[in-house]
Write an enzyme that holds these catalytic residues in place. Structure first.
Site, PDB file in Angstrom:
ATOM      1  N   HIS A 138       0.836  -1.204   0.000  1.00 17.92           N
ATOM      2  CA  HIS A 138       0.000   0.000   0.000  1.00 17.92           C
ATOM      3  C   HIS A 138       0.868   1.250   0.000  1.00 17.92           C
ATOM      4  O   HIS A 138       0.434   2.316   0.442  1.00 17.92           O
ATOM      5  CB  HIS A 138      -0.941  -0.007   1.209  1.00 17.92           C
ATOM      6  CG  HIS A 138      -2.297   0.527   0.900  1.00 17.92           C
ATOM      7  ND1 HIS A 138      -2.839   1.603   1.555  1.00 17.92           N
ATOM      8  CD2 HIS A 138      -3.237   0.142  -0.011  1.00 17.92           C
ATOM      9  CE1 HIS A 138      -4.043   1.854   1.079  1.00 17.92           C
ATOM     10  NE2 HIS A 138      -4.311   0.986   0.122  1.00 17.92           N
ATOM     11  N   ASP A 169      -9.529  11.364  -5.123  1.00 18.07           N
ATOM     12  CA  ASP A 169      -8.391  11.152  -4.228  1.00 18.07           C
ATOM     13  C   ASP A 169      -7.661  12.468  -4.048  1.00 18.07           C
ATOM     14  O   ASP A 169      -8.165  13.531  -4.432  1.00 18.07           O
ATOM     15  CB  ASP A 169      -7.463  10.072  -4.808  1.00 18.07           C
ATOM     16  CG  ASP A 169      -6.812   9.213  -3.735  1.00 18.07           C
ATOM     17  OD1 ASP A 169      -6.054   9.770  -2.917  1.00 18.07           O
ATOM     18  OD2 ASP A 169      -7.073   8.000  -3.708  1.00 18.07           O
ATOM     19  N   HIS A 357     -12.068   8.222  -2.243  1.00 24.27           N
ATOM     20  CA  HIS A 357     -10.926   7.429  -1.802  1.00 24.27           C
ATOM     21  C   HIS A 357      -9.904   8.277  -1.050  1.00 24.27           C
ATOM     22  O   HIS A 357      -8.737   7.921  -0.953  1.00 24.27           O
ATOM     23  CB  HIS A 357     -10.275   6.781  -3.034  1.00 24.27           C
ATOM     24  CG  HIS A 357      -9.384   5.628  -2.741  1.00 24.27           C
ATOM     25  ND1 HIS A 357      -8.015   5.670  -2.940  1.00 24.27           N
ATOM     26  CD2 HIS A 357      -9.643   4.388  -2.257  1.00 24.27           C
ATOM     27  CE1 HIS A 357      -7.484   4.512  -2.607  1.00 24.27           C
ATOM     28  NE2 HIS A 357      -8.438   3.718  -2.190  1.00 24.27           N
ATOM     29  N   GLU A 385       2.473   0.673   4.577  1.00 24.65           N
ATOM     30  CA  GLU A 385       1.929   2.018   4.355  1.00 24.65           C
ATOM     31  C   GLU A 385       3.051   3.053   4.410  1.00 24.65           C
ATOM     32  O   GLU A 385       4.085   2.836   5.047  1.00 24.65           O
ATOM     33  CB  GLU A 385       0.902   2.369   5.443  1.00 24.65           C
ATOM     34  CG  GLU A 385      -0.258   1.396   5.569  1.00 24.65           C
ATOM     35  CD  GLU A 385      -1.352   1.647   4.557  1.00 24.65           C
ATOM     36  OE1 GLU A 385      -1.222   2.585   3.741  1.00 24.65           O
ATOM     37  OE2 GLU A 385      -2.358   0.904   4.581  1.00 24.65           O
TER      38      GLU A 385
END
Length: 451
Positions: A138, A169, A357, A385
């Site tokens: 991610h 986004d 998102h 992440e």
């Protein structure tokens, strides 16, 4: 005035975070997915030295093909150009949830290599855990020369608004050699060299079982390493700090916690899925009790990428937006008095049948975090992440961030009472029955930790 130890401890972590100088003129915020798609293609076309495309997936649709064709043309024009593509290994080998058997993205990459036999691009599949449900790549942020193109978006038609629908986004272009070098070096040192990483242009991929020990080693290695860079900024100038994290209590999780607790006036959060970890719920309540303002901008359940319209076949993943909405209704019910006082603001984003998102945190006018982290238990424990934390003590980027927030709020409506959120007994019968059954056997708790 004496600063309470609790507050000082959090501020100390922000003050001691290594920072890189950032030029105001080399920081741009784009406000739409189509604008980002255009800038991405322009950057690929003009690249001189390196292109590192990093995303959860690069889809085999019109937008994905457009990006790949641009990459092959860039390599053809400049054979010395270093082009590497990194996607999640598991995701690359399946279609979208709910689809029948389809050609995988990995097979598509192999066909593209056959189409251009004299032009070689490197496709890397990264298995963050032995199963996709237990963790994915991610990481966000593609690097083209010395510019970081940071967004939570993957590469396909809806994320890049190639056709009629879009998924909203955040889109940031940051030109900073030290920043991009640190991110490229991390990838080169900890991904490319790992035995678990697979070349996706190879049609023969190993099984999960065959590389299980390698995946375990990779996950351990990723959890132990951070971006490396030499700090050159102090706490009195515009600066950026890249942060990466995997697993419980990682550096990114801790920095989010410290960041929130340094709020002086107002904290703003964006997340597509209202499924906050317990520690963040406690942090938000702590701020509200201190009289600080908190704004949360969430996607309406119909703007969730898991949402399935009632006229389409339903599956269990389609229950997720409803589970998240139950979370939200319970949260607002519990904190209704803070909404009544004007301290808590909750906004739901909805724009026709488009999806939402966005992720990120704004603290006062001094700190902004851009990230792909969904601020949920899965991001907190399972996925790899990252984020870039921006420190703007003199508010040099404030007008851009205000414009970004205005763009996000444009398609939101204000929730002033928990009764504005649909109660579960009014959900479609099959959804209500599913949620009731999952709650009774407590499977909903497991699902919300994994998805």
């Amino acid at each position: 005035m004496r600063i309470p130890f609790f507050k000082y401890n959090h501020q100390k972590h922000l003050d001691e975070l290594p920072k890189l100088k950032q030029s105001q003129d080399e920081f741009r915020i784009l406000l739409s997915p189509s604008e980002y798609r255009i800038e991405l293609l322009k950057a690929i076309e003009s690249a001189k030295h390196r292109i590192y495309i990093i995303a959860l997936y690069l889809e085999k649709d019109e937008a994905g093909q457009e990006v790949l064709e641009a990459l092959y043309q860039a390599k053809k024009s400049n054979p010395q150009l270093d082009i590497k593509i990194f996607v999640d290994w598991h995701r690359a080998q399946r279609g979208r949830i709910g689809e029948g058997p389809v050609e995988s993205n990995a097979n598509y990459y192999h066909k593209m290599q056959q189409k251009y036999p004299d032009i070689h691009l490197d496709y890397y599949g990264v298995p963050v855990n032995r199963r996709e449900m237990l963790g994915v790549l991610h990481l966000k942020g593609s690097i083209i020369d010395n510019t970081l193109l940071y967004t939570g978006a993957s590469i396909n038609n809806v994320y890049l608004h190639k056709l009629d629908k879009y998924r909203f986004d955040r889109y940031h272009l940051i030109t900073n050699k030290a920043l991009t070098d640190s991110m490229v070096n991390y990838v080169d040192q900890h991904l490319i060299t790992a035995s678990a990483i697979q070349k996706l242009d190879n049609p023969e991929q190993p099984s999960r079982k065959q590389i299980k020990p390698d995946i375990k080693q990779l996950r351990w290695q990723l959890s132990q390493n951070q971006y490396q860079y030499k700090a050159d900024a102090d706490n009195n100038e515009l600066a950026v700090s890249p942060i990466i994290g995997l697993g419980r209590n990682n550096d990114l999780n801790q920095m989010i916690h410290h960041l929130i607790n340094c709020t002086q006036h107002k904290a703003t959060f964006c997340t597509p899925y209202f499924n906050l970890p317990a520690v963040l719920i406690k942090d938000i309540i702590r701020l509200l009790k201190k009289g600080k303002q908190v704004e949360i901008i969430i996607g309406d359940k119909t703007a969730n990428d898991f949402y399935i319209p009632e006229d389409q076949p339903f599956n269990i993943s389609g229950g997720l937006p409803y589970l998240y909405e139950v979370n939200l209704r319970n949260f607002i019910t519990r904190l209704q008095h803070f909404i009544d006082k004007g301290l808590l603001t909750v906004r739901l984003w909805k724009d026709e049948d488009h999806t939402y998102h966005l992720k990120g945190i704004w603290i006062d006018n001094n700190w902004v975090m851009i990230t792909g982290n969904n601020l949920n238990p899965r991001a907190w424990r399972l996925d790899l992440e990252n984020a870039v934390l921006i420190h703007d003590p003199h508010h040099q980027l404030q007008s851009q961030f205000e414009q970004e927030l205005e763009s996000i709020r444009k398609h939101t409506f204000l929730v002033t009472h928990y009764q504005q959120i649909q109660a579960s007994q009014f959900y479609p019968k099959h959804v209500h029955k599913l949620i009731k059954r999952l709650s009774r056997i407590r499977v909903d708790r497991i699902i919300k930790r994994l998805l």
